[in-house]
Design a protein around this motif. Structure first.
Motif, PDB file in Angstrom:
ATOM      1  N   GLU A  70      -2.693  -1.125  -0.993  1.00  0.00           N
ATOM      2  CA  GLU A  70      -2.186  -0.176   0.010  1.00  0.00           C
ATOM      3  C   GLU A  70      -1.243  -0.858   0.997  1.00  0.00           C
ATOM      4  O   GLU A  70      -0.234  -0.254   1.410  1.00  0.00           O
ATOM      5  CB  GLU A  70      -3.360   0.465   0.739  1.00  0.00           C
ATOM      6  CG  GLU A  70      -4.142   1.434  -0.139  1.00  0.00           C
ATOM      7  CD  GLU A  70      -5.359   2.016   0.538  1.00  0.00           C
ATOM      8  OE1 GLU A  70      -5.699   3.166   0.246  1.00  0.00           O
ATOM      9  OE2 GLU A  70      -5.989   1.300   1.371  1.00  0.00           O
ATOM     10  N   ARG A  71      -1.547  -2.084   1.382  1.00  0.00           N
ATOM     11  CA  ARG A  71      -0.646  -2.802   2.299  1.00  0.00           C
ATOM     12  C   ARG A  71       0.708  -3.058   1.641  1.00  0.00           C
ATOM     13  O   ARG A  71       1.748  -2.994   2.302  1.00  0.00           O
ATOM     14  CB  ARG A  71      -1.294  -4.122   2.731  1.00  0.00           C
ATOM     15  CG  ARG A  71      -2.440  -3.926   3.727  1.00  0.00           C
ATOM     16  CD  ARG A  71      -3.243  -5.189   3.932  1.00  0.00           C
ATOM     17  NE  ARG A  71      -4.355  -4.964   4.855  1.00  0.00           N
ATOM     18  CZ  ARG A  71      -5.527  -5.569   4.787  1.00  0.00           C
ATOM     19  NH1 ARG A  71      -5.752  -6.473   3.822  1.00  0.00           N
ATOM     20  NH2 ARG A  71      -6.477  -5.299   5.663  1.00  0.00           N
ATOM     21  N   GLN A  74       2.527   0.189   1.736  1.00  0.00           N
ATOM     22  CA  GLN A  74       2.994   0.431   3.101  1.00  0.00           C
ATOM     23  C   GLN A  74       4.246  -0.386   3.398  1.00  0.00           C
ATOM     24  O   GLN A  74       5.189   0.109   4.032  1.00  0.00           O
ATOM     25  CB  GLN A  74       1.898   0.081   4.109  1.00  0.00           C
ATOM     26  CG  GLN A  74       2.303   0.315   5.567  1.00  0.00           C
ATOM     27  CD  GLN A  74       1.345  -0.339   6.563  1.00  0.00           C
ATOM     28  OE1 GLN A  74       0.466  -1.117   6.165  1.00  0.00           O
ATOM     29  NE2 GLN A  74       1.509  -0.030   7.828  1.00  0.00           N
ATOM     30  N   ASP A  80       1.770   5.651   4.598  1.00  0.00           N
ATOM     31  CA  ASP A  80       1.623   5.560   6.040  1.00  0.00           C
ATOM     32  C   ASP A  80       0.437   4.657   6.394  1.00  0.00           C
ATOM     33  O   ASP A  80      -0.566   4.611   5.668  1.00  0.00           O
ATOM     34  CB  ASP A  80       1.400   6.957   6.625  1.00  0.00           C
ATOM     35  CG  ASP A  80       1.498   6.955   8.139  1.00  0.00           C
ATOM     36  OD1 ASP A  80       0.438   6.826   8.789  1.00  0.00           O
ATOM     37  OD2 ASP A  80       2.614   7.073   8.670  1.00  0.00           O
ATOM     38  N   ALA A  81       0.559   3.959   7.512  1.00  0.00           N
ATOM     39  CA  ALA A  81      -0.464   2.984   7.927  1.00  0.00           C
ATOM     40  C   ALA A  81      -1.857   3.599   8.032  1.00  0.00           C
ATOM     41  O   ALA A  81      -2.859   2.926   7.778  1.00  0.00           O
ATOM     42  CB  ALA A  81      -0.072   2.360   9.258  1.00  0.00           C
ATOM     43  N   VAL A  84      -4.039   3.190   4.952  1.00  0.00           N
ATOM     44  CA  VAL A  84      -4.389   1.843   4.491  1.00  0.00           C
ATOM     45  C   VAL A  84      -5.826   1.590   4.925  1.00  0.00           C
ATOM     46  O   VAL A  84      -6.103   1.047   6.002  1.00  0.00           O
ATOM     47  CB  VAL A  84      -3.428   0.789   5.074  1.00  0.00           C
ATOM     48  CG1 VAL A  84      -3.813  -0.610   4.598  1.00  0.00           C
ATOM     49  CG2 VAL A  84      -1.989   1.107   4.685  1.00  0.00           C
TER      50      VAL A  84
END
Length: 281
Positions: A70-71, A74, A80-81, A84
């Motif tokens: 996910e990072r 991102q 979107d943060a 995460v």
């Protein structure tokens, strides 16, 4: 004396260069070692289960791997943060599918399930990948198409059961059976012909399939417009159609894999993947 001074100076320089080289090498190695490791098996499993959850419970053992993925998404402005969070839900599936399309992938290769190639690409300079999954090449079985991973799983299930299992439908069959609602469009999905099997044998066959890593159920005519058969989906097959992914998620959460979302009516055994089975058998 000058030549001697020059020699000592050169020796000192070489020594300093060697020390600097060792430091640089150590720094590079430390940097590489510091990269997080994404367990592909755990990540793909979470991508099948999490979108089917009624809450945001995390798939056990997958959090750190999913967070790393996910990072990376991102960082590419695809997620979107706030998403995460170690939960590979529908938003992360959508983001990952967008990343796959950005690589030029289409169809099953852009289904939102992390594949080996796209995951390696996403992880460049961000994470390394362990426990790599690959469905293998397509092969023929009983006049239908499956992949080599599915074929190996079927062969082992037959050994456990002590009898041959004959397909009535295979994988990679888009539109081939309207009653399957797209489940067989991708890899890992198949139906077993149960003609001549007793109820006991049907249940035993479903159990053997589950033992080697299939989400498998005995289907009856009362459940849909189809004859008696066993429906099975190979857990963690990265070529799965979305509908098959959903059935795997439902299986882990104790449901029957049908649209009615009723409790699992198959034989209860500890759930594991093909890779888990091979490591423990």
């Amino acid at each position: 004396m000058k030549p001697k001074l020059k020699t000592r100076s050169g020796t000192a320089a070489l020594a300093a260069f060697a020390v600097l080289g060792c430091l640089t090498s150590s720094t590079t190695q430390a940097s590489a070692a510091a990269l997080p490791v994404v367990n592909m098996e755990a990540t793909v499993l979470a991508a099948q289960i999490d979108p089917r959850r009624a809450d945001d419970t995390l798939t056990p053992g997958a959090k750190d791997s999913v967070l790393a993925v996910e990072r990376a998404l991102q960082a590419r402005n695809l997620l979107d943060a706030r998403w995460v969070d170690g939960y590979f839900g529908t938003t992360t599936i959508t983001a990952y599918a967008a990343y796959q399309r950005s690589l030029g992938y289409t169809g099953l290769a852009a289904n939102g399930l992390p594949g080996a190639s796209s995951l390696a690409s996403l992880g460049q300079n961000r994470f390394t990948v362990s426990h790599v999954l690959k469905p293998g090449s397509k092969v023929q079985r009983d006049g239908y198409v499956v992949n080599t991973r599915t074929q190996a799983m079927l062969t082992e299930a037959e050994r456990l059961l002590g009898r041959r299992l004959v397909l009535s439908q295979g994988s990679y069959n888009p539109g081939g059976d309207p009653t399957s609602a797209g489940t067989h469009d991708g890899g890992g999905a198949l139906d077993i012909n149960v003609d001549g099997m007793s109820a006991t044998t049907r249940t035993a066959a479903a159990r053997a399939l589950r033992q080697v890593g299939f989400a498998a159920w005995v289907r009856s005519p009362s459940q849909g417009d189809w004859p008696w058969h066993i429906h099975a989906v190979a857990i963690n097959d990265t070529d799965q159609a979305t509908q098959a992914q959903n059935q795997v998620g439902d299986y882990y959460l104790g449901f029957n894999g049908l649209a009615n979302h009723r409790p699992d009516d198959g034989p209860r055994i500890p759930i594991r993947t093909w890779e888990d089975y091979r490591r423990t058998s």
